[in-house]
Design an enzyme around this catalytic site. Structure first.
Site, mmCIF file in Angstrom:
data_model
loop_
_atom_site.group_PDB
_atom_site.id
_atom_site.type_symbol
_atom_site.label_atom_id
_atom_site.label_comp_id
_atom_site.label_asym_id
_atom_site.label_seq_id
_atom_site.Cartn_x
_atom_site.Cartn_y
_atom_site.Cartn_z
ATOM 1 N N ASP A 446 27.451 15.937 -24.855
ATOM 2 C CA ASP A 446 26.688 14.738 -25.193
ATOM 3 C C ASP A 446 25.313 14.848 -24.529
ATOM 4 O O ASP A 446 25.208 14.808 -23.305
ATOM 5 C CB ASP A 446 27.443 13.503 -24.694
ATOM 6 N N HIS A 447 24.275 14.964 -25.361
ATOM 7 C CA HIS A 447 22.933 15.211 -24.806
ATOM 8 C C HIS A 447 22.349 14.002 -24.099
ATOM 9 O O HIS A 447 21.304 14.110 -23.454
ATOM 10 C CB HIS A 447 21.985 15.668 -25.922
ATOM 11 N N ARG A 448 22.998 12.843 -24.186
ATOM 12 C CA ARG A 448 22.550 11.693 -23.387
ATOM 13 C C ARG A 448 22.848 11.915 -21.915
ATOM 14 O O ARG A 448 22.125 11.425 -21.031
ATOM 15 C CB ARG A 448 23.254 10.409 -23.853
#
Length: 476
Positions: A446-448
């Site tokens: 998850d790039h968040r």
């Protein structure tokens, strides 16, 4: 209700998984006329999370099965009637729970864990029963309700029959399915403030979207809007169908998996990285551990075991990847324990049970836990508790002869590792091209929460350990 010294007791469908509203009866193990004892398993049901066996909480003779196998039943609805000998009429009241008592029952401020098949003693199962009609209780039991001491009147509960749970009382959990709860969390909507329009006061996706549209904070609404479209289209099948076509109902575990994967794909920004690894030394170590039996008699040793240990070691070096996203607080939660999920294909669909606090286990303990997890999943006996609370997952696509893929994150987790097939390939080793055992690893994150640097470091560490497994000692 009574016949001599016997009392007819109704056993209701319990909430076998937090927040679930229904379950499908898979198999009955008893029939009318059979004698049952307290704690005896009477049926197996499937929820959106798992298949679960239900024990009966009293002893007696089965009078009737209210639903056949294959029926989907709301939580709180009576599913079996048992004639209990030597019970006083007043004792039947808590199990009978007349409709009026259900509507007026004071919600518990804190929900206790449910022992599968029994339900909370103070009537929280009845609280989840239908509030707009009496289908969850047996009509002849209604006169016994006034004698029940477990249903005191609460000043806020009478509003429920007028507008079914329009605003839920403090401490009470609103009725909604897990994907709807996830959607509400992503949009920052408190389900207790949502007016439900679904059957029996269940909050639907449309209710959540309507609440989000009228809320003052609508920042996350555009990102969440695509979630509803694929889910709505999923059940639609071509009409007419050609001869020989088979329709497979999407329900239970398959339905929950489909909804969770759609929600994950449209909520978390996925990034996937790949690496090819020479795992010749790891495969040799697997053979040595099998032959020596040093991990314990009967302990199954597989390449997946060392992949799991390599990932746990990499997480120990980079704990930030063991995280979850708190939409409401707009915070990244770095988890204290690594609950390692293992994706398992079962006849009922894909499930992801997890090994609790896997990072604290030795290689031998991890092997035992992994073996138990896989065997339980194959038997279809994985409990909802075993599938909740996961923090990172491994999916072993190599067992199907697949080299790699782009795995979708298990909802609520920051990373998932795909382990591909191990193949003998030409490889440059010590300056020469020789045959070596090679696999491909794929890490989705998850790039968040996980940037490229962190994701790359974790994947590189896993690869390095599998290439030189002695690093399990030096890095562990």
């Amino acid at each position: 209700m009574t016949n001599g010294t016997t009392v007819l007791r109704e056993f209701k469908m319990p909430d076998v998984g937090e927040g679930l509203t229904e379950a499908e009866i898979l198999t009955w193990y008893v029939k009318p006329g059979d004698t049952v004892t307290d704690g005896q398993v009477v049926c197996e049901v499937e929820t959106a999370k798992a298949a679960v066996e239900l024990p009966i909480p009293f002893t007696g003779v089965v009078e009737a099965l209210h639903f056949p196998a294959g029926a989907t039943v709301d939580v709180g609805t009576a599913i079996i009637a048992v004639a209990v000998a030597g019970a006083a009429p007043a004792e039947a009241a808590p199990a009978a729970a007349a409709p009026a008592a259900e509507a007026e029952a004071e919600p518990e401020p804190e929900r206790r864990e449910v022992l599968v098949g029994y339900g909370p003693r103070t009537g929280s199962v009845q609280r989840r029963a239908r509030r707009t009609n009496g289908t969850a209780a047996t009509a002849p039991e209604a006169p016994a309700a006034p004698a029940a001491p477990a249903a005191p009147a609460a000043p806020v509960a009478p509003a429920a029959p007028v507008v079914p749970v329009a605003v839920v009382a403090e401490g009470e959990r609103p009725l909604a399915k897990p994907p709807v709860r996830k959607l509400a969390k992503d949009l920052g909507i408190d389900l207790r403030t949502v007016r439900p329009t679904g059957p029996n006061g269940v909050v639907t996706r449309e209710d959540v979207h309507a609440a989000a549209a009228t809320a003052a904070e609508t920042v996350v609404e555009p990102a969440a809007a695509p979630v509803a479209e694929p889910v709505a289209e999923q059940p639609v099948l071509p009409v007419p169908t050609a001869a020989g076509d088979v329709r497979v109902p999407v329900k239970g575990v398959r339905k929950a998996t489909a909804q969770a994967m759609v929600a994950s794909a449209f909520t978390a920004p996925h990034v996937t990285e790949f690496v090819q690894v020479d795992v010749t030394r790891t495969m040799k170590l697997v053979r040595k551990l099998k032959e020596s039996g040093e991990l314990g008699a009967g302990v199954r040793v597989s390449p997946l075991l060392l992949v799991a240990k390599a990932l746990l070691t990499a997480i120990k070096r980079h704990p930030e990847i063991n995280a979850s996203w708190d939409e409401a607080a707009q915070e990244i939660v770095i988890r204290g324990a690594v609950n390692l999920g293992i994706a398992a294909a079962t006849p009922r669909g894909l499930i992801v049970p997890n090994i609790k606090d896997a990072g604290a286990k030795t290689l031998s303990q991890l092997a035992v836990s992994l073996g138990e997890l896989v065997e339980t999943a194959r038997q279809g006996k994985t409990s909802p508790a075993d599938m909740s609370g996961g923090s990172v997952t491994i999916t072993n696509v190599g067992v199907f002869g697949v080299d790699t893929g782009t795995p979708i994150l298990n909802p609520g987790e920051a990373a998932i590792l795909a382990f591909g097939a191990v193949r003998e390939l030409p490889w440059v080793h010590k300056g020469k091209v020789v045959p070596r055992q090679v696999t491909t690893l794929a890490l989705s994150f998850d790039h968040r929460m996980v940037d490229g640097e962190l994701g790359s470091k974790v994947l590189a560490d896993v690869a390095a350990i599998l290439e030189y497994p002695k690093r399990l000692i030096t890095w562990g």
